[in-house]
Design a protein around this motif. Structure first.
Motif, short mmCIF file in Angstrom:
data_model
loop_
_atom_site.label_atom_id
_atom_site.label_comp_id
_atom_site.label_asym_id
_atom_site.label_seq_id
_atom_site.Cartn_x
_atom_site.Cartn_y
_atom_site.Cartn_z
N TRP A 31 10.97 81.45 26.68
CA TRP A 31 11.71 80.26 26.26
C TRP A 31 13.12 80.62 25.82
O TRP A 31 13.78 79.85 25.12
N ARG A 32 13.64 81.75 26.25
CA ARG A 32 15.00 82.15 25.90
C ARG A 32 16.03 81.42 26.76
O ARG A 32 15.82 81.18 27.94
N GLY A 33 17.17 81.11 26.15
CA GLY A 33 18.31 80.61 26.88
C GLY A 33 19.22 81.77 27.24
O GLY A 33 18.76 82.83 27.67
N TRP A 34 20.52 81.62 27.03
CA TRP A 34 21.47 82.68 27.38
C TRP A 34 21.27 83.94 26.55
O TRP A 34 21.17 85.04 27.09
N THR A 35 21.22 83.78 25.24
CA THR A 35 21.20 84.97 24.37
C THR A 35 20.07 84.95 23.35
O THR A 35 19.94 85.89 22.56
N GLY A 36 19.26 83.92 23.32
CA GLY A 36 18.19 83.83 22.33
C GLY A 36 17.34 82.60 22.61
O GLY A 36 17.46 81.98 23.68
N PRO A 37 16.45 82.24 21.68
CA PRO A 37 15.60 81.07 21.88
C PRO A 37 16.40 79.84 22.28
O PRO A 37 17.49 79.58 21.75
N HIS A 38 15.88 79.09 23.22
CA HIS A 38 16.55 77.91 23.75
C HIS A 38 16.87 76.92 22.64
O HIS A 38 16.03 76.62 21.79
N GLY A 39 18.12 76.41 22.65
CA GLY A 39 18.55 75.51 21.60
C GLY A 39 17.72 74.25 21.50
O GLY A 39 17.45 73.73 20.41
N GLY A 40 17.29 73.72 22.65
CA GLY A 40 16.45 72.53 22.64
C GLY A 40 15.11 72.77 21.97
O GLY A 40 14.55 71.87 21.33
N VAL A 41 14.59 74.00 22.11
CA VAL A 41 13.33 74.33 21.45
C VAL A 41 13.51 74.40 19.94
O VAL A 41 12.66 73.92 19.17
N ILE A 42 14.62 74.98 19.48
CA ILE A 42 14.90 75.01 18.05
C ILE A 42 14.98 73.57 17.52
O ILE A 42 14.40 73.24 16.47
N ALA A 43 15.67 72.70 18.25
CA ALA A 43 15.77 71.29 17.85
C ALA A 43 14.39 70.65 17.80
O ALA A 43 14.06 69.90 16.87
N ALA A 44 13.56 70.93 18.81
CA ALA A 44 12.23 70.34 18.86
C ALA A 44 11.38 70.77 17.67
O ALA A 44 10.64 69.96 17.07
N HIS A 150 10.31 77.11 32.60
CA HIS A 150 9.61 76.01 31.93
C HIS A 150 10.14 74.64 32.32
O HIS A 150 9.71 73.63 31.76
N PHE A 151 11.08 74.59 33.26
CA PHE A 151 11.66 73.32 33.70
C PHE A 151 11.41 73.12 35.19
O PHE A 151 11.88 73.92 36.01
N ASP A 152 10.69 72.07 35.53
CA ASP A 152 10.55 71.64 36.92
C ASP A 152 11.69 70.65 37.16
O ASP A 152 11.62 69.49 36.74
N ASP A 183 7.38 63.06 23.58
CA ASP A 183 7.74 62.50 22.28
C ASP A 183 9.15 62.97 21.91
O ASP A 183 9.86 63.56 22.74
N ALA A 184 9.57 62.71 20.67
CA ALA A 184 10.93 63.05 20.26
C ALA A 184 11.21 64.54 20.40
O ALA A 184 12.31 64.93 20.82
N ALA A 185 10.24 65.38 20.06
CA ALA A 185 10.45 66.82 20.15
C ALA A 185 10.65 67.26 21.59
O ALA A 185 11.56 68.04 21.90
N ALA A 186 9.79 66.78 22.50
CA ALA A 186 9.94 67.14 23.91
C ALA A 186 11.25 66.62 24.48
O ALA A 186 11.91 67.29 25.29
N LEU A 187 11.68 65.43 24.05
CA LEU A 187 12.95 64.88 24.52
C LEU A 187 14.13 65.74 24.09
O LEU A 187 15.12 65.85 24.81
N ALA A 188 14.03 66.38 22.92
CA ALA A 188 15.10 67.28 22.49
C ALA A 188 15.21 68.48 23.43
O ALA A 188 16.31 68.94 23.74
N ILE A 189 14.07 69.00 23.90
CA ILE A 189 14.11 70.10 24.86
C ILE A 189 14.70 69.62 26.18
O ILE A 189 15.56 70.28 26.77
N LEU A 190 14.26 68.45 26.63
CA LEU A 190 14.74 67.92 27.90
C LEU A 190 16.22 67.59 27.86
O LEU A 190 16.93 67.73 28.87
#
Length: 266
Positions: A31-44, A150-152, A183-190
């Motif tokens: 679930w890493r982005g460029w340099t660390g955990p994906h920002g949308g996941v942190i938000a979620a 993790h993204f289709d 839900d709201a958390a998944a929408l933050a990732i999306l």
């Protein structure tokens, strides 16, 4: 790559309560982005902690988030304080830390639905695009963005990233893998699933991390995923970039809108 049953976000990231107003979670390297955990996941995760800290299960209405440090693969710890505002609203202040240093902070607003004399308005309808089954799959390169697995993603309109296009926007059907409840958390990732909106105008990738994110929830989905995500660059200049993102379900119902302020590091 669909699962027969949906996992919850708490299960996916081992989000557990550790004590009074305390929680912890771990974001694995996929679930890493460029340099660390994906920002949308942190938000979620901040949203999930806010929901857990509220005294009752109210719908999430808005999120205002600031990234305060660069997260690593270590365990994330969370703390939250909930405050009732009148009879219909709860505001939860949530913080995320690693090794005692702040990583992110958010103010999450939850509120009950109430009768109103003002006519309902469902927001702007979705743009007319091909059905998701008619759109070809597009994969983010895992060697650059590991979270892409993790993204289709099925582009539906607009240019592709890194094609030197004139238009700074992207529009695609997106589904999470594994599928999570929308839900709201998944929408933050999306909302953070697509690259920065200036990427179609580029020929080579540039680091453009999110500094601040705000998200507003409009309605619950009436149909299952995938959802349609459109991100448009509002402005870029002086080393900063602002993107606007909208998310609709398959029926065309507006689910969420988000705005990200980003630093341009290249």
């Amino acid at each position: 790559m669909k699962q027969l049953t949906k996992r919850t976000l708490a299960e996916e990231f081992a989000l557990t309560e550790t004590g009074t107003a305390g929680w912890q979670a771990r974001v694995d390297r996929s679930w890493r982005g460029w340099t660390g955990p994906h920002g949308g996941v942190i938000a979620a995760l901040l949203i999930e902690v806010a929901r857990a800290a509220a005294a009752e299960p109210l719908p999430v209405r808005a999120v205002d988030l600031r990234f305060l440090g660069r997260p690593t693969d270590e365990v994330l710890t969370f703390h939250a304080t909930a405050r009732a505002v009148g009879r219909s609203t709860v505001v939860v202040e949530v913080g995320a830390e690693q090794d005692g240093s702040p990583v992110a902070g958010a103010s999450v607003t939850l509120g009950r639905a109430m009768a109103s004399g003002v006519a309902d308005y469902a927001g702007a309808p979705a743009p007319r695009v091909p059905d998701p089954d008619s759109c070809a799959h597009f994969a983010l390169p895992p060697e650059i963005v590991p979270v892409g697995v993790h993204f289709d993603i099925r582009p539906a309109a607009g240019p592709r990233p890194l094609t030197g296009a004139d238009e700074p926007m992207m529009c695609a059907w997106i589904e999470l893998v594994p599928e999570l409840p929308t839900d709201a958390a998944a929408l933050a990732i999306l909302a953070d699933a697509l690259p920065p909106a200036v990427f179609p105008t580029l020929r080579a990738p540039v680091a453009i991390p999110t500094v601040a994110l705000s998200m507003h929830l409009h309605d619950a989905p009436t149909e299952s995923s995938p959802v349609l995500v459109r991100t448009v660059n509002a402005s870029t200049g002086g080393g900063w970039s602002v993107d606007d993102t909208s998310i609709w379900d398959r029926s065309g119902l507006l689910l969420a809108s988000a705005r990200q302020t980003r630093r341009v590091l290249g």
